[in-house]
Write an enzyme that holds these catalytic residues in place. Structure first.
Site, PDB file in Angstrom:
ATOM      1  N   HIS A 178       0.811   5.036   1.729  1.00 28.50           N
ATOM      2  CA  HIS A 178       0.651   3.622   2.005  1.00 28.50           C
ATOM      3  C   HIS A 178      -0.424   3.889   3.161  1.00 28.50           C
ATOM      4  CE1 HIS A 178       2.342   0.115   4.535  1.00 28.50           C
ATOM      5  NE2 HIS A 178       1.308   0.482   5.329  1.00 28.50           N
ATOM      6  N   HIS A 231       0.019  -0.186  -3.165  1.00 25.89           N
ATOM      7  CA  HIS A 231      -0.365  -1.367  -2.882  1.00 25.89           C
ATOM      8  C   HIS A 231      -1.653  -1.642  -2.398  1.00 25.89           C
ATOM      9  CE1 HIS A 231       0.829   0.022   0.939  1.00 25.89           C
ATOM     10  NE2 HIS A 231       2.089  -0.387   0.784  1.00 25.89           N
ATOM     11  N   ASP A 303       6.045  -3.974  -4.991  1.00 29.12           N
ATOM     12  CA  ASP A 303       6.381  -4.073  -3.268  1.00 29.12           C
ATOM     13  C   ASP A 303       7.574  -4.966  -3.049  1.00 29.12           C
ATOM     14  OD1 ASP A 303       6.719  -2.771  -0.786  1.00 29.12           O
ATOM     15  OD2 ASP A 303       4.459  -3.446  -0.233  1.00 29.12           O
TER      16      ASP A 303
HETATM   17 ZN   LIG Z   1       3.659   0.132   2.198  1.00 33.33          ZN
HETATM   18 ZN   LIG Z   2       6.653  -0.701   0.259  1.00 30.52          ZN
END
Ligand SMILES: [Zn+2]
Ligand SMILES: [Zn+2]
Length: 428
Positions: A178, A231, A303
């Protein structure tokens, strides 16, 4: 035995796009051919529908153990099946964090008992995802994790990332990050720009993501580990991934439906538009759409981040980040990518099947002997998504009430029809 008749079989691994029957026996595909006769088999008429390999969601949050008011493995995977997913990868930020083999085993046991789809857990990179000591990665791999991540936050330092990558390289696991620079992120609730100024909300610049992506790619080059960017949401990040791929590095990335559909201009004082990474600029979205088309992007991942209404129904600043996503992912992909003419249906199927499989070092095929996991969908079924009808325990979606053309119609896992859409106007 289950015989899927008259479907349009779409298999990105062999670039098959043909009208074929698929016979499933036990947990495997027995035969793929035109006009199969199998009088003993239960039949599913897939005339007018697409039969694709089972969709894999590389990134979701099932909230169990510990946050069962927002989601459970049972409710989350039921929503996943209704989205066409046959396998989902839950992130480790549960309570307790999935940072050791006993939590991994508990999740898998619960999935065995309560889930209709396959659950492939992601283990934490660091103990408690605190960014200090390494988690028990080798033991978790033994127990069944398919990757590691400290999702919810970035892997804290380059030094820790190096250790994680060295470990994961020897264990042949992808490191999923992330990507976010913590100092630039601090206090932000949306993307920094004209809209954040207009709304008076604290924004973070796009560079908060791409700075971390650049770090990670350099560490992947140093260690030889497989790096997967979770993401991805900015133009600069995508450009870094494109260059890394051109250099032959083992770098992959995923994009969420909300990032390729919405922009920061859509953000309003409604916490259903609050997610992390935040919605990007129009230019970012255009870059993501180009990356989805040209092959730079490996996977669409939801997500799916459920939060119970009590948490989300508060001021924008105080709401947690995240939106649900399983049940709208395919329909948004069809709407934004295929019906708009940006990519082919085969490429869309790749982004849900062989693409994410490759990130995990697996294959995905519709062929005799393969696991009988299939996603059957329509490209033109007209329907409206109502969050109140969702199988998820949570309702935090910006797509409530949106009408779509195209939808998942049935989901097959290990040879069993685990969900099929009722063909009524108000279905789902
Ligand atoms: Zn994340
Ligand atoms: Zn996530």
């Amino acid at each position: 035995m289950l015989l899927i008749k008259n479907g349009r079989v779409l298999d990105p691994s062999s670039r098959t796009d043909a009208k074929l029957d698929v016979l499933l026996e036990g947990e495997r595909i027995a035969k793929v051919a035109p006009e199969i006769q199998a009088p003993a088999a239960e039949e599913f008429d897939a005339a007018g529908l697409v039969v694709a390999p089972g969709f894999i969601d590389l990134h979701c949050h099932l909230r169990e153990p510990g946050m069962e008011n927002s989601e459970t493995i049972e409710t989350g995977t039921r929503a996943a099946a209704r989205g066409g997913f046959t396998a989902v990868c839950p992130m480790p930020n549960t309570r307790p964090v999935n940072d050791n083999a006993s939590v991994t085993r508990a999740i898998l046991e619960r999935a065995q008992a309560a889930s209709s789809v396959r659950v492939w857990p992601i283990g934490a990179a660091s103990a408690g995802s605190n960014g200090e000591a390494l988690a028990e990665i080798a033991a978790m791999k033994q127990a069944g994790i398919v990757g590691v991540s400290d999702d919810g936050r970035p892997i804290a330092t380059a030094k820790l990332l190096r250790q994680v990558m060295d470990y994961c390289r020897s264990l042949d696991l992808p490191v999923i990050d992330h990507c976010e620079d913590a100092s630039l992120f601090a206090g932000a609730v949306m993307r920094e720009g004209v809209q954040s100024v207009r709304l008076g909300l604290h924004g973070m610049p796009a560079a908060a993501e791409s700075i971390a992506v650049a770090r990670d790619i350099q560490m992947a080059e140093l260690t030889g580990a497989r790096l997967h960017i979770a993401h991805l949401s900015t133009r600069a990040s995508l450009e870094l991934v494109r260059t890394a791929k051109q250099k032959g590095l083992a770098v992959t990335c995923e994009i969420t439906p909300h990032h390729f559909t919405l922009t920061d201009e859509d953000v309003r004082y409604d916490s259903h538009y609050k997610m992390n990474p935040p919605l990007g600029s129009r230019e970012d979205r255009e870059a993501l759409l180009a990356g989805l088309a040209d092959g730079t992007v490996d996977a669409i991942a939801t997500d799916h981040a459920p939060h119970e209404p009590a948490l989300k129904d508060v001021e924008f600043d105080h709401a947690p980040f995240g939106v649900t996503g399983f049940e709208t992912a395919l329909a948004l992909g069809l709407e934004q990518l295929v019906h708009s003419g940006r990519i082919s249906l085969l490429r869309l199927a790749e982004l849900f099947t062989t693409g994410p499989a490759r990130v995990l070092g697996r294959s995905r095929r519709i062929a005799a002997g393969e696991p009988a996991d299939l996603s059957i969908f329509s490209t033109d079924h007209a329907w409206t998504f109502h969050a109140s009808d969702s199988a998820s325990r949570s309702r935090n979606t910006p797509f409530d009430g949106r009408s779509f053309r195209g939808a998942p119609m049935a989901t097959v896992v290990a040879g069993r029809l685990v969900w099929r859409r009722e063909r009524t106007p108000s279905a789902l």
